[in-house]
Write an enzyme that holds these catalytic residues in place. Structure first.
Site, PDB file in Angstrom:
ATOM      1  N   ILE A  96       0.818  -1.215   0.000  1.00 22.18           N
ATOM      2  CA  ILE A  96       0.000   0.000   0.000  1.00 22.18           C
ATOM      3  C   ILE A  96       0.858   1.273   0.000  1.00 22.18           C
ATOM      4  O   ILE A  96       0.431   2.302  -0.496  1.00 22.18           O
ATOM      5  CB  ILE A  96      -1.018  -0.009   1.160  1.00 22.18           C
ATOM      6  CG1 ILE A  96      -2.140   0.995   0.890  1.00 22.18           C
ATOM      7  CG2 ILE A  96      -0.321   0.239   2.496  1.00 22.18           C
ATOM      8  CD1 ILE A  96      -3.363   0.807   1.753  1.00 22.18           C
ATOM      9  N   ASN A 151      -3.392   2.106  15.298  1.00 22.99           N
ATOM     10  CA  ASN A 151      -3.856   1.841  16.656  1.00 22.99           C
ATOM     11  C   ASN A 151      -4.353   3.160  17.252  1.00 22.99           C
ATOM     12  O   ASN A 151      -4.231   4.214  16.630  1.00 22.99           O
ATOM     13  CB  ASN A 151      -2.753   1.193  17.505  1.00 22.99           C
ATOM     14  CG  ASN A 151      -1.515   2.055  17.612  1.00 22.99           C
ATOM     15  OD1 ASN A 151      -1.588   3.250  17.895  1.00 22.99           O
ATOM     16  ND2 ASN A 151      -0.361   1.456  17.379  1.00 22.99           N
ATOM     17  N   GLY A 178       2.866  -4.139  11.239  1.00 17.56           N
ATOM     18  CA  GLY A 178       2.081  -4.375  10.027  1.00 17.56           C
ATOM     19  C   GLY A 178       2.005  -3.172   9.110  1.00 17.56           C
ATOM     20  O   GLY A 178       2.992  -2.467   8.886  1.00 17.56           O
ATOM     21  N   ASP A 189       0.586  -0.327   9.567  1.00 25.25           N
ATOM     22  CA  ASP A 189       0.843   0.913  10.305  1.00 25.25           C
ATOM     23  C   ASP A 189       2.341   1.230  10.327  1.00 25.25           C
ATOM     24  O   ASP A 189       2.769   2.336   9.984  1.00 25.25           O
ATOM     25  CB  ASP A 189       0.293   0.771  11.727  1.00 25.25           C
ATOM     26  CG  ASP A 189       0.236   2.075  12.508  1.00 25.25           C
ATOM     27  OD1 ASP A 189       0.395   3.160  11.920  1.00 25.25           O
ATOM     28  OD2 ASP A 189       0.014   1.996  13.727  1.00 25.25           O
ATOM     29  N   SER A 214      -8.039  -4.441  10.220  1.00 23.46           N
ATOM     30  CA  SER A 214      -8.298  -5.309  11.380  1.00 23.46           C
ATOM     31  C   SER A 214      -8.045  -6.790  11.166  1.00 23.46           C
ATOM     32  O   SER A 214      -8.255  -7.584  12.074  1.00 23.46           O
ATOM     33  CB  SER A 214      -9.718  -5.120  11.937  1.00 23.46           C
ATOM     34  OG  SER A 214      -9.804  -3.912  12.649  1.00 23.46           O
TER      35      SER A 214
END
Length: 174
Positions: A11, A24, A32, A34, A117
């Site tokens: 991404i 988060n 991950g 993030d 998620s």
């Protein structure tokens, strides 16, 4: 109607107006997707996120993309899977809807979503994909977004998204 497509890839390399970060509640980076987004965007992203005061589950906030190809990063906090009895479906749907609201506010025409998620938060991938696609289909026209990419990290997730995207849209009840 916007074009909805599934792709396998990273991404952080997507050339779209906005990418979505599965963040988060602190918005200060993590693992991950993030962590990858924070690394690729550079230290300016962390500095900007510190100003936001965190974010509640099911909600989202926008920052510039800094060193990313995307102009914007929409940080959303998806729910941790707890068996399905703690509003997880609604909270996940809210994440996608909130991103489309942010897209409208920031004049975004193309957006890339990860499978929010489904990593460490353990949301069942097929269920999450169904919620993602149904929510985007329901709300995308109001956002002015023309292209939606569901960016899948692996082949298995890509196949789930491709299968659901081939199905005719569900008619909302009510």
């Amino acid at each position: 109607m916007a074009e909805l497509i599934a792709v396998q890839g990273d991404i952080t390399t997507m050339r779209v107006d906005a990418i979505v970060n599965a963040a988060n509640t602190s918005l200060l980076g993590g693992g991950g997707v993030d962590g990858a987004i924070h690394r690729a965007a550079g230290p300016e992203l962390l500095a900007e996120c510190r100003k936001l005061g965190g974010c509640e589950t099911g909600n989202g906030k926008a920052t510039p993309g800094f060193h990313l190809p995307a102009k914007w990063v929409f940080h959303v906090v998806g729910p941790v899977w707890q068996g399905g009895g703690h509003d997880e479906d609604d909270l996940l749907s809210n994440c996608y809807q909130r991103c489309l609201e942010l897209a409208k506010a920031h004049h975004v025409r193309s957006i890339a979503f990860p499978a929010i998620s489904t990593g460490i938060y353990q949301f069942p991938p097929k269920r999450a994909a169904r919620i993602a696609i149904d929510t985007v289909r329901e709300h995308v026209d109001a956002s002015d977004v023309e292209v939606v990419r569901f960016v899948c990290f692996d082949r298995e997730t890509l196949e789930i998204y491709e299968h659901i995207l081939e199905e005719p849209p569900r008619v909302p009840i009510g």
